[in-house]
Design an enzyme around this catalytic site. Sequence first.
Site, PDB file in Angstrom:
ATOM      1  N   ASP A   1       6.434   1.725  -3.314  1.00 33.60           N
ATOM      2  CA  ASP A   1       5.256   0.861  -3.345  1.00 33.60           C
ATOM      3  C   ASP A   1       5.174   0.266  -4.746  1.00 33.60           C
ATOM      4  O   ASP A   1       4.940   0.981  -5.729  1.00 33.60           O
ATOM      5  CB  ASP A   1       4.007   1.681  -3.020  1.00 33.60           C
ATOM      6  CG  ASP A   1       2.764   0.805  -2.876  1.00 33.60           C
ATOM      7  OD1 ASP A   1       2.765  -0.340  -3.365  1.00 33.60           O
ATOM      8  OD2 ASP A   1       1.784   1.290  -2.262  1.00 33.60           O
ATOM      9  N   HIS A   2       5.347  -1.058  -4.835  1.00 31.57           N
ATOM     10  CA  HIS A   2       5.437  -1.702  -6.151  1.00 31.57           C
ATOM     11  C   HIS A   2       4.074  -1.841  -6.829  1.00 31.57           C
ATOM     12  O   HIS A   2       3.989  -2.257  -7.983  1.00 31.57           O
ATOM     13  CB  HIS A   2       6.075  -3.093  -6.013  1.00 31.57           C
ATOM     14  CG  HIS A   2       6.889  -3.488  -7.212  1.00 31.57           C
ATOM     15  ND1 HIS A   2       6.670  -3.016  -8.476  1.00 31.57           N
ATOM     16  CD2 HIS A   2       7.954  -4.334  -7.324  1.00 31.57           C
ATOM     17  CE1 HIS A   2       7.527  -3.545  -9.319  1.00 31.57           C
ATOM     18  NE2 HIS A   2       8.329  -4.357  -8.640  1.00 31.57           N
ATOM     19  N   ARG A   3       3.025  -1.456  -6.157  1.00 26.64           N
ATOM     20  CA  ARG A   3       1.713  -1.562  -6.785  1.00 26.64           C
ATOM     21  C   ARG A   3       1.511  -0.514  -7.864  1.00 26.64           C
ATOM     22  O   ARG A   3       0.790  -0.759  -8.839  1.00 26.64           O
ATOM     23  CB  ARG A   3       0.610  -1.452  -5.716  1.00 26.64           C
ATOM     24  CG  ARG A   3       0.521  -2.661  -4.799  1.00 26.64           C
ATOM     25  CD  ARG A   3      -0.468  -2.470  -3.674  1.00 26.64           C
ATOM     26  NE  ARG A   3      -0.078  -1.402  -2.740  1.00 26.64           N
ATOM     27  CZ  ARG A   3      -0.742  -1.116  -1.627  1.00 26.64           C
ATOM     28  NH1 ARG A   3      -1.829  -1.821  -1.299  1.00 26.64           N
ATOM     29  NH2 ARG A   3      -0.324  -0.144  -0.827  1.00 26.64           N
TER      30      ARG A   3
END
Length: 638
Positions: A609-611
């Site tokens: 998850d790139h967040r």
Amino acid sequence: MKFLTASVAALALLSSSQAFAPAVKPSRIKITQLFAGTKITMPALSSTMKEGKVVSWLKNEGDEIEAGEAIMVVESDKADMDVEAFEDGIIAKIIVQEGEMAPVGEAVALIAADSSEVEAVLAEFNAGGSGGDATSAAAPPAAAPATTAAAAPEVPFSKIDMPALSSTMKEGKVVSWLKSEGDAISAGEAIMVVESDKADMDVEAFEDGFLAAIITQEGESGAVGAPVALIAENESDIPALQAYAATLSGAAPPAAAAAPAAAAPVAAAAPKAAPAAATPAKADGERLFASPLARNRAKELGVDISLVTGTGPEGRITAADVEAVASGEAKVKKPAASASSKPSWTPAAGVVAATPTARALAKKAKLDLATIKGTGEFGRVTADDVLIATGQKEPERKKVVRPGAAVVEMPSGPVAMTGMQKAVSNNMMATMSTPGFQVSRDIEMDNFDALYQNVKGKGISVSALLAKAVALAIEKYPIINSSFSPENGGTIVYKKDINIAMAVAIEGGLITPCLKFANERSVEDLAENWKELVEKARKGGLKPDEYQSGTFSISNMGMFGVTQFGSILPNGTGGILAIGATREVIVPCKQAVLGMKKVKQMTVTLTCDHRQIYGSDAALFLKELANIMENNVNRLTQ
């Protein structure tokens, strides 16, 4: 002697039975032997039929005809039926033209045995030898009804008698029943296959009803004219008819014993017919002898029936011959260098060649038959052609099957998803809003494989070792074990427990049992727990906490030979690791003599998850995982 008879429904010889009265003997198709050739009379297609209309001739005067070929279509008071030939010959004269009517028993055409007899047949016709009186005179008087059977039940029903498929046929064998007792039947529907001394023929029903009782079973024989089945008009009458059927036998009825005087002309004509019987069979490619069952099996198996060698009587092709070619047990014949041309049929002006069912369907759909391309014999429009034209049926594509290869039936059409499949689908859709990325790395597996070989005897699986290695790498980089929350504009949720969820494919779906606290437990404990979880998963006995508590996931398709793939990130987690298959590769090595060495290598792909997880976090995690599996495998067993 050459002869023709009405095929299919005409052969059923159904006799209508009125309530409170025994069954009435049906009208037979009359075939009169001339001095030279054969007279074809209007067949009785039902017990109520008095006259018939020639809808179309499928052959012209002078045309050669072969056994099994349809030569005309006759319309009765109940249905349209094809009339087929049983043996070869030549149409010498068409007496009743298309669109004209003729009483039952009246001559409609003259057939010559060969071209040399055509002139003699025409001469006799022109001399007035083709009238209907001769036929009527030759017919034996009807015998009194049999009195041995019990009285017929007082219900409306019909009898199906053993049909006369040729003039020499004395009895017939029921090859197979296409319907079972109690089944509903419709007019024009094939209900059984009968084998005679000449051919196998499908027998169709004249009217709607229910197959109440089968008197002559499959494989049994019955005399021509003997009842083989009873048809009920109402389903509620079936028990009564079954009781009545038990009193009937398959013996020939009294009418079969014709008066000697009536039989004499036929006996006298026997020497005339002998040369025709001695005529040698035609060469391959000119004529095809095959039973209806064989033709159906050939269509189902995708076998070209013209290339099958028949083993039946006189080289007849049987269903077993077709199946032997399909399975590779028998070789196919080589195609003939040049096929003989067969006469074509051109319908009269304004006449569209179509089957009765096709005409009914087209009329109901308000379609012009002239606009539909026929795929039947001689280009006739079939029921399937009409259904395809209306979009009710998809065109059938002929399957190409190699000899010896089994026919594979592929599933078709919508199938409802199971509850588990729907849950997986919903979870996958929920991940579509997650901005993910993937990072891959190769890991040398020599030391890991050596460790596994040492401990697998203790029941430790590869799955347990992988879960332990991943958990130890997460300890160093806990961001990989986190998840994102939109609260307060965005929050990173760290999880103190490392619970490794691993995907397991089960019947009807996919589930992810969890190894809790994988970093804290021994690999032996993890292996034993994993075995228990997989068994529960396959039996559908997992508790929610055992498959919903994962904080990081592993998907391993290496055992299927998949070398590299990427997984979809499960909702509510920060990462999932895709494990590929181990393979041997050549890599540079300064210590090797040739500067290269062979190693076992595995490719892993991390989806994050790139967040809250960045590329550097993923790279450092994979570096630590590789270090553990390549250089510190002993940590896995501590």
